[in-house]
Design a protein around this motif. Structure first.
Motif, PDB file in Angstrom:
ATOM      1  N   ASP A 280     -26.777  18.555  16.241  1.00 33.43           N
ATOM      2  CA  ASP A 280     -25.686  18.008  15.431  1.00 33.43           C
ATOM      3  C   ASP A 280     -25.983  16.550  15.073  1.00 33.43           C
ATOM      4  OD1 ASP A 280     -23.356  17.168  14.284  1.00 33.43           O
ATOM      5  OD2 ASP A 280     -22.170  17.232  16.140  1.00 33.43           O
ATOM      6  N   TYR A 281     -26.698  16.358  13.968  1.00 34.70           N
ATOM      7  CA  TYR A 281     -27.107  14.996  13.610  1.00 34.70           C
ATOM      8  C   TYR A 281     -25.936  14.100  13.203  1.00 34.70           C
ATOM      9  CZ  TYR A 281     -31.996  15.712  14.473  1.00 34.70           C
ATOM     10  OH  TYR A 281     -33.184  15.926  15.117  1.00 34.70           O
ATOM     11  N   ALA A 282     -24.783  14.725  12.836  1.00 31.05           N
ATOM     12  CA  ALA A 282     -23.623  13.895  12.478  1.00 31.05           C
ATOM     13  C   ALA A 282     -23.255  12.990  13.656  1.00 31.05           C
ATOM     14  CB  ALA A 282     -22.452  14.787  12.100  1.00 31.05           C
ATOM     15  N   ALA A 283     -23.468  13.486  14.882  1.00 29.98           N
ATOM     16  CA  ALA A 283     -23.126  12.690  16.071  1.00 29.98           C
ATOM     17  C   ALA A 283     -24.041  11.477  16.233  1.00 29.98           C
ATOM     18  CB  ALA A 283     -23.217  13.575  17.318  1.00 29.98           C
ATOM     19  N   THR A 284     -25.176  11.493  15.540  1.00 29.98           N
ATOM     20  CA  THR A 284     -26.124  10.376  15.690  1.00 29.98           C
ATOM     21  C   THR A 284     -25.864   9.276  14.652  1.00 29.98           C
ATOM     22  OG1 THR A 284     -27.808  11.212  14.129  1.00 29.98           O
ATOM     23  CG2 THR A 284     -27.894  12.081  16.389  1.00 29.98           C
ATOM     24  N   ALA A 285     -24.854   9.463  13.795  1.00 25.42           N
ATOM     25  CA  ALA A 285     -24.645   8.565  12.650  1.00 25.42           C
ATOM     26  C   ALA A 285     -24.590   7.096  13.054  1.00 25.42           C
ATOM     27  CB  ALA A 285     -23.360   8.945  11.925  1.00 25.42           C
ATOM     28  N   ASN A 286     -25.211   6.284  12.229  1.00 25.91           N
ATOM     29  CA  ASN A 286     -25.226   4.829  12.402  1.00 25.91           C
ATOM     30  C   ASN A 286     -25.901   4.360  13.688  1.00 25.91           C
ATOM     31  OD1 ASN A 286     -23.886   4.485   9.927  1.00 25.91           O
ATOM     32  ND2 ASN A 286     -21.940   5.009  10.930  1.00 25.91           N
ATOM     33  N   SER A 287     -26.931   5.066  14.089  1.00 26.07           N
ATOM     34  CA  SER A 287     -27.709   4.582  15.232  1.00 26.07           C
ATOM     35  C   SER A 287     -28.559   3.385  14.800  1.00 26.07           C
ATOM     36  CB  SER A 287     -28.648   5.685  15.737  1.00 26.07           C
ATOM     37  OG  SER A 287     -27.898   6.715  16.314  1.00 26.07           O
ATOM     38  N   ASP A 288     -28.619   2.401  15.668  1.00 21.79           N
ATOM     39  CA  ASP A 288     -29.460   1.228  15.379  1.00 21.79           C
ATOM     40  C   ASP A 288     -30.927   1.556  15.625  1.00 21.79           C
ATOM     41  OD1 ASP A 288     -27.296  -0.874  14.979  1.00 21.79           O
ATOM     42  OD2 ASP A 288     -26.736   0.019  16.898  1.00 21.79           O
ATOM     43  N   VAL A 289     -31.149   2.393  16.633  1.00 22.66           N
ATOM     44  CA  VAL A 289     -32.521   2.794  16.973  1.00 22.66           C
ATOM     45  C   VAL A 289     -32.533   4.299  17.216  1.00 22.66           C
ATOM     46  CG1 VAL A 289     -34.427   2.545  18.634  1.00 22.66           C
ATOM     47  CG2 VAL A 289     -33.027   0.547  18.057  1.00 22.66           C
ATOM     48  N   VAL A 290     -33.552   4.982  16.712  1.00 15.93           N
ATOM     49  CA  VAL A 290     -33.756   6.409  17.008  1.00 15.93           C
ATOM     50  C   VAL A 290     -35.119   6.555  17.698  1.00 15.93           C
ATOM     51  CG1 VAL A 290     -34.099   8.719  16.034  1.00 15.93           C
ATOM     52  CG2 VAL A 290     -32.346   7.208  15.060  1.00 15.93           C
ATOM     53  N   VAL A 291     -35.084   7.080  18.911  1.00 16.93           N
ATOM     54  CA  VAL A 291     -36.314   7.284  19.683  1.00 16.93           C
ATOM     55  C   VAL A 291     -36.698   8.758  19.556  1.00 16.93           C
ATOM     56  CG1 VAL A 291     -37.391   7.082  21.969  1.00 16.93           C
ATOM     57  CG2 VAL A 291     -35.524   5.513  21.331  1.00 16.93           C
ATOM     58  N   VAL A 292     -37.903   9.033  19.080  1.00 13.78           N
ATOM     59  CA  VAL A 292     -38.307  10.422  18.823  1.00 13.78           C
ATOM     60  C   VAL A 292     -39.261  10.907  19.921  1.00 13.78           C
ATOM     61  CG1 VAL A 292     -39.439  11.986  17.187  1.00 13.78           C
ATOM     62  CG2 VAL A 292     -38.023  10.092  16.347  1.00 13.78           C
ATOM     63  N   THR A 293     -38.741  11.801  20.767  1.00 17.71           N
ATOM     64  CA  THR A 293     -39.574  12.373  21.840  1.00 17.71           C
ATOM     65  C   THR A 293     -39.718  13.883  21.675  1.00 17.71           C
ATOM     66  OG1 THR A 293     -37.896  13.012  23.479  1.00 17.71           O
ATOM     67  CG2 THR A 293     -38.486  10.689  23.420  1.00 17.71           C
ATOM     68  N   SER A 294     -39.200  14.421  20.573  1.00 19.52           N
ATOM     69  CA  SER A 294     -39.217  15.884  20.408  1.00 19.52           C
ATOM     70  C   SER A 294     -40.637  16.371  20.151  1.00 19.52           C
ATOM     71  CB  SER A 294     -38.318  16.265  19.236  1.00 19.52           C
ATOM     72  OG  SER A 294     -38.585  15.435  18.128  1.00 19.52           O
ATOM     73  N   GLY A 295     -40.961  17.505  20.752  1.00 14.95           N
ATOM     74  CA  GLY A 295     -42.279  18.083  20.526  1.00 14.95           C
ATOM     75  C   GLY A 295     -42.903  18.551  21.812  1.00 14.95           C
ATOM     76  N   LEU A 296     -44.056  19.180  21.689  1.00 11.16           N
ATOM     77  CA  LEU A 296     -44.723  19.699  22.883  1.00 11.16           C
ATOM     78  C   LEU A 296     -45.463  18.592  23.610  1.00 11.16           C
ATOM     79  CD1 LEU A 296     -46.361  23.067  21.744  1.00 11.16           C
ATOM     80  CD2 LEU A 296     -44.073  22.647  22.635  1.00 11.16           C
ATOM     81  N   PRO A 297     -45.432  18.630  24.941  1.00  9.52           N
ATOM     82  CA  PRO A 297     -46.307  17.731  25.712  1.00  9.52           C
ATOM     83  C   PRO A 297     -47.630  18.451  25.971  1.00  9.52           C
ATOM     84  CG  PRO A 297     -44.746  18.806  27.180  1.00  9.52           C
ATOM     85  CD  PRO A 297     -44.510  19.384  25.803  1.00  9.52           C
ATOM     86  N   ARG A 298     -48.651  17.706  26.388  1.00  7.47           N
ATOM     87  CA  ARG A 298     -49.910  18.404  26.675  1.00  7.47           C
ATOM     88  C   ARG A 298     -49.884  19.013  28.070  1.00  7.47           C
ATOM     89  NH1 ARG A 298     -54.537  13.849  27.560  1.00  7.47           N
ATOM     90  NH2 ARG A 298     -53.231  12.171  28.394  1.00  7.47           N
ATOM     91  N   LYS A 299     -50.725  20.004  28.248  1.00 10.94           N
ATOM     92  CA  LYS A 299     -50.912  20.661  29.551  1.00 10.94           C
ATOM     93  C   LYS A 299     -52.232  20.152  30.125  1.00 10.94           C
ATOM     94  CE  LYS A 299     -47.338  23.439  29.411  1.00 10.94           C
ATOM     95  NZ  LYS A 299     -46.263  22.658  29.965  1.00 10.94           N
ATOM     96  N   PRO A 300     -52.488  20.372  31.415  1.00 11.28           N
ATOM     97  CA  PRO A 300     -53.753  19.909  31.982  1.00 11.28           C
ATOM     98  C   PRO A 300     -54.943  20.400  31.157  1.00 11.28           C
ATOM     99  CG  PRO A 300     -52.314  20.699  33.730  1.00 11.28           C
ATOM    100  CD  PRO A 300     -51.623  21.006  32.436  1.00 11.28           C
ATOM    101  N   GLY A 301     -55.891  19.501  30.918  1.00  9.62           N
ATOM    102  CA  GLY A 301     -57.106  19.865  30.187  1.00  9.62           C
ATOM    103  C   GLY A 301     -56.992  19.687  28.676  1.00  9.62           C
ATOM    104  N   MET A 302     -55.767  19.477  28.166  1.00 15.47           N
ATOM    105  CA  MET A 302     -55.595  19.297  26.711  1.00 15.47           C
ATOM    106  C   MET A 302     -55.708  17.822  26.335  1.00 15.47           C
ATOM    107  SD  MET A 302     -52.226  21.465  25.691  1.00 15.47           S
ATOM    108  CE  MET A 302     -52.241  21.278  23.914  1.00 15.47           C
ATOM    109  N   THR A 303     -56.098  17.549  25.092  1.00 10.71           N
ATOM    110  CA  THR A 303     -56.000  16.175  24.587  1.00 10.71           C
ATOM    111  C   THR A 303     -54.679  16.050  23.822  1.00 10.71           C
ATOM    112  OG1 THR A 303     -57.006  16.665  22.444  1.00 10.71           O
ATOM    113  CG2 THR A 303     -58.515  16.057  24.256  1.00 10.71           C
TER     114      THR A 303
END
Ligand code: NAI
Length: 313
Positions: free
Chosen positions: A64-87
């Motif tokens: 629900d991005y409406a709840a994020t309205a007027n943020s001064d800073v947006v920190v983007v951590t969404s996505g896959l992390p690596r597993k052992p052995g990956m770059t």
């Protein structure tokens, strides 16, 4: 200050928690695509407010991005992390799609926000954010150098203690520039100091080479131990960037930013020391690079460009 953290996984939840603990923000919104996770983590954090004595409101939402309205800073951590052995670079295809869609949606509701990009491969994701949004470069900052510098200070403190020089990581000044990359990041040994004294006067070349190597693979070492990538130091490092913006601290911190001729480079995002304040990144600080450190920085830039090339494939 209102902060949005996209991705309520290990790093995102830690960023939100550290921001609340540090008491500089009025509101933190945690947003994820997984139903209930952000809500649950936010509720859990709010239930620690009494014990920890903070009055930051932490809100969790699903999509629900409406709840994020007027943020001064947006920190983007969404996505896959690596597993052992990956770059980190192996994540480029899948995370590019996620980051592009997330920043687009966040920007609709917070047109004046400053983005802090964490998702890996972070240098390429920062470049992608800058190019896909068309934002001015002061408002798109990648976090990697702060974390790598913390790891550098940690490994330096270990080596210094072993060599008979008592040191904690906070006694040390040290910086890592270049790409956030296992092979080519550049720990600047030549300017690292312990309480003002160059570490080169206290540690042998062999000990310093060992510190540099451990720093470069610091993330992979933790991924090997944890089975996924680390979160305490990444979360604390991201929160430190948000804090510098919130307090208009004008701190010099190595961050990934778009270069327009600084360090002889342009048309890419890579880690260099910048001044961080209320407008985001205010200027690039020039450190004179010579000899081996200059060659390593150039190599790091080449590696970052190669990952950027994959964005258009
Ligand atoms: P995680 O798997 O614990 O959390 C990622 C979260 O993103 C998940 O909850 C997932 O549901 C969410 N997500 C996925 N797609 C989404 C979307 N479209 N919108 C909103 N949320 C979405 O992973 P972790 O450990 O938190 O790492 C996150 C990212 O940060 C990874 O790419 C990792 O490689 C990177 N990282 C970067 C560091 C740096 O220094 N720049 C340090 C540590 C991690």
């Amino acid at each position: 200050m209102k902060v949005t953290v996209v991705g309520a996984g290990n790093v995102g939840a830690t960023v939100a928690n550290v921001i609340a603990l540090k008491k500089f923000a009025s509101e933190v919104v945690l947003i994820d695509i997984k139903e209930g996770v952000s809500e649950g983590k936010a509720m859990d954090m709010m239930q620690s407010a009494h014990a920890l004595g903070y009055d930051t409101t932490v809100v969790g939402v699903t999509n629900d991005y409406a709840a994020t309205a007027n943020s001064d800073v947006v920190v983007v951590t969404s996505g896959l992390p690596r597993k052992p052995g990956m770059t980190r670079e192996e994540l480029v295809g899948v995370n590019a799609k996620i980051v592009k869609s997330v920043v687009e949606q966040a920007l609709k509701y917070s047109p004046n926000t400053i983005f802090i990009i964490i998702s890996n491969p972070m240098d390429a994701m920062t470049y992608l954010t800058l190019k896909s949004t068309g934002l001015p470069r002061n408002r798109v900052i990648g976090m990697g150098g702060m974390l790598d510098s913390s790891r550098f200070r940690y490994y330096l403190s270990e080596a210094l203690n072993k060599a008979g020089h008592p040191a904690t990581p906070t006694d040390i000044d040290g910086m890592v520039i270049g790409g956030h990359n296992d092979k080519t990041m550049v720990p600047l040994v030549s300017i690292a100091t312990l309480r003002g004294i160059p570490v080169t006067q206290m540690l042998s070349k062999e000990a310093l080479d060992d510190v540099v190597q451990k720093t470069k693979v610091g993330g992979a070492t933790l991924t090997g131990l944890l089975g996924t990538s680390a979160w305490y130091a990444p979360g604390a490092s991201a929160a430190a960037l948000v804090e510098a913006i919130a307090l208009d601290a004008k701190k010099i911190i190595p961050c990934c930013v778009y270069l327009e001729g600084e360090y002889g480079e342009k048309e890419l995002c890579v880690g260099v020391p910048i001044v961080l304040g209320k407008n985001g990144f205010e200027k690039v600080v020039n450190v004179k690079l010579e000899g081996e450190e200059k060659a390593k920085f150039d190599e790091s830039v080449r590696a970052a460009r190669e990952v950027n090339d994959q964005l258009s494939e």
